[in-house]
Write a protein that holds these residues in place. Structure first.
Motif, PDB file in Angstrom:
ATOM      1  N   CYS A 102       0.842  -1.154   0.094  1.00 17.73           N
ATOM      2  CA  CYS A 102       0.022  -0.060   0.026  1.00 17.73           C
ATOM      3  C   CYS A 102       0.966   1.071   0.061  1.00 17.73           C
ATOM      4  O   CYS A 102       1.972   1.071   0.543  1.00 17.73           O
ATOM      5  N   GLN A 103       0.381   2.242  -0.703  1.00 18.25           N
ATOM      6  CA  GLN A 103       1.153   3.604  -0.766  1.00 18.25           C
ATOM      7  C   GLN A 103       0.301   4.788  -0.575  1.00 18.25           C
ATOM      8  O   GLN A 103      -0.855   4.688  -0.564  1.00 18.25           O
ATOM      9  N   TRP A 104       0.980   5.609   0.171  1.00 22.83           N
ATOM     10  CA  TRP A 104       0.340   6.877   0.672  1.00 22.83           C
ATOM     11  C   TRP A 104       1.289   8.019   0.001  1.00 22.83           C
ATOM     12  O   TRP A 104       2.405   8.117   0.108  1.00 22.83           O
ATOM     13  N   LYS A 105       0.509   9.000  -0.780  1.00 20.29           N
ATOM     14  CA  LYS A 105       1.105  10.475  -1.060  1.00 20.29           C
ATOM     15  C   LYS A 105       0.581  11.552  -0.601  1.00 20.29           C
ATOM     16  O   LYS A 105      -0.815  11.687  -0.901  1.00 20.29           O
ATOM     17  N   VAL A 106       1.057  12.541   0.194  1.00 19.14           N
ATOM     18  CA  VAL A 106       0.269  13.671   0.767  1.00 19.14           C
ATOM     19  C   VAL A 106       1.431  14.746   0.811  1.00 19.14           C
ATOM     20  O   VAL A 106       2.539  14.888   0.921  1.00 19.14           O
ATOM     21  N   GLU A 107       0.718  15.915   0.185  1.00 16.35           N
ATOM     22  CA  GLU A 107       1.626  17.237   0.009  1.00 16.35           C
ATOM     23  C   GLU A 107       0.968  18.301   1.245  1.00 16.35           C
ATOM     24  O   GLU A 107      -0.081  18.197   1.673  1.00 16.35           O
ATOM     25  N   SER A 108       2.074  18.922   1.843  1.00 16.78           N
ATOM     26  CA  SER A 108       1.686  19.825   2.788  1.00 16.78           C
ATOM     27  C   SER A 108       2.449  21.030   2.446  1.00 16.78           C
ATOM     28  O   SER A 108       3.090  21.264   1.219  1.00 16.78           O
ATOM     29  N   THR A 109       2.286  22.180   3.164  1.00 17.09           N
ATOM     30  CA  THR A 109       2.925  23.440   3.075  1.00 17.09           C
ATOM     31  C   THR A 109       4.384  23.580   2.740  1.00 17.09           C
ATOM     32  O   THR A 109       4.992  24.230   2.295  1.00 17.09           O
ATOM     33  N   ASP A 110       4.920  22.450   3.619  1.00 16.90           N
ATOM     34  CA  ASP A 110       6.492  22.457   3.857  1.00 16.90           C
ATOM     35  C   ASP A 110       6.898  21.299   3.171  1.00 16.90           C
ATOM     36  O   ASP A 110       8.103  21.405   2.592  1.00 16.90           O
ATOM     37  N   ALA A 111       6.418  20.235   2.651  1.00 17.71           N
ATOM     38  CA  ALA A 111       6.945  19.165   2.029  1.00 17.71           C
ATOM     39  C   ALA A 111       6.073  18.392   1.389  1.00 17.71           C
ATOM     40  O   ALA A 111       4.761  18.346   1.732  1.00 17.71           O
ATOM     41  N   THR A 112       6.401  17.261   0.410  1.00 16.48           N
ATOM     42  CA  THR A 112       5.690  16.299  -0.078  1.00 16.48           C
ATOM     43  C   THR A 112       6.123  14.847   0.556  1.00 16.48           C
ATOM     44  O   THR A 112       7.656  14.600   0.441  1.00 16.48           O
TER      45      THR A 112
END
Length: 274
Positions: A102-112
């Motif tokens: 399983c994989q997750w990918k999340v972007e934030s204001t500081d990093a991906t």
């Protein structure tokens, strides 16, 4: 009447022949069916692995652990999108009894941030080789491919730094040397503390290792990839955790990422043991 006598005679002959073929010898020896040679050549089949199934990978990681690994997940304002982010995406596999992920990918204001969890249940098709032995061989190849550096003790690292520093009577020279050292410390692999170097782990599963690589990204922000892999009996678990800051020149913190990845590995190891 002659026919009956002939039949009776044949029957008696068959009984005598059968008795001679199947009966034991007078001296107490084994019968032909015993095949004494088989006892020396028979080989017991190797033991099957401890695990016959694999857990569902996308639900194997707790929401609180995902919060720590993927800080941007809590920044998602849309509730439906946030729930989808927690669910993750199953990796493509043709045999879920043998390999899942399983994989997750999340972007934030500081990093991906990107997280991948892979679980493989090793099965040996050689009756003389156990599933666990087969898994040991595969894990050894995976560790060799990681090309871990030779272990460096903290004492030797301090000794090397001390021996390379030469005292100078010139304050300006000392200041220049100090400025040069501090400027290169974050980029030099040799300055990485020994306890953060890629290494073998002795507190996880039957065997484990950790790898930590910082990409040479040129004009973009540097991406750090921390990999933690461990084996428990005939199951091999691999965790790959990546982070790429949004700001050029920012370097992801090695200790923080390693700690997060190792906590997830410990969580998965405990769930497998339970």
């Amino acid at each position: 009447m002659q026919r009956k006598a002939y039949v009776s005679g044949v029957a008696a002959l068959l009984v005598a022949l059968l008795a001679g073929c199947t009966g034991g010898s007078d001296d107490g020896g084994t019968t032909d069916d015993a095949n004494p040679g088989d006892a020396g050549t028979a080989t017991a089949a190797a033991e099957p692995g401890r695990y016959r199934t694999l857990p569902e990978p996308c639900s194997a990681v707790s929401p609180s652990t995902l919060d720590a690994l993927l800080p941007g997940i809590q920044q998602i304002t849309d509730e439906e999108q946030r729930e989808t982010a927690y669910e993750g995406v199953p990796t493509v596999t043709f045999d879920t009894d043998r390999k899942v992920g399983c994989q997750w990918k999340v972007e934030s204001t500081d990093a991906t941030d990107h997280l991948l969890v892979d679980l493989e249940r090793v099965v040996s098709y050689d009756t003389a080789v156990s599933d666990e032995t087969q898994a040991e061989g595969l894990f050894a190849k995976q560790q060799t491919a990681a090309d871990l550096p030779a272990p460096v003790s903290s004492e030797s690292s301090v000794s090397d730094v001390s021996s390379s520093a030469t005292p100078s009577s010139s304050p300006s020279a000392s200041a220049s040397a100090g400025g040069s050292a501090s400027g290169s410390s974050s980029a030099s692999p040799s300055s990485t503390p020994a306890d953060l170097q890629p290494r073998v782990l002795d507190d996880l599963g039957d065997e484990a290792f950790l790898d930590d690589a910082l990409s040479s990204s040129g004009s973009t922000a540097q991406q750090r990839t921390v990999t933690v892999a461990f084996r428990t009996s005939n199951v091999i678990v691999t965790i790959r955790y990546e982070e790429q800051p949004t700001t050029v020149g920012t370097v992801p913190d090695s200790k923080e990422m390693q700690d997060r990845a190792r906590e997830l590995a410990a969580e998965l190891a405990e769930s497998l043991a339970g």
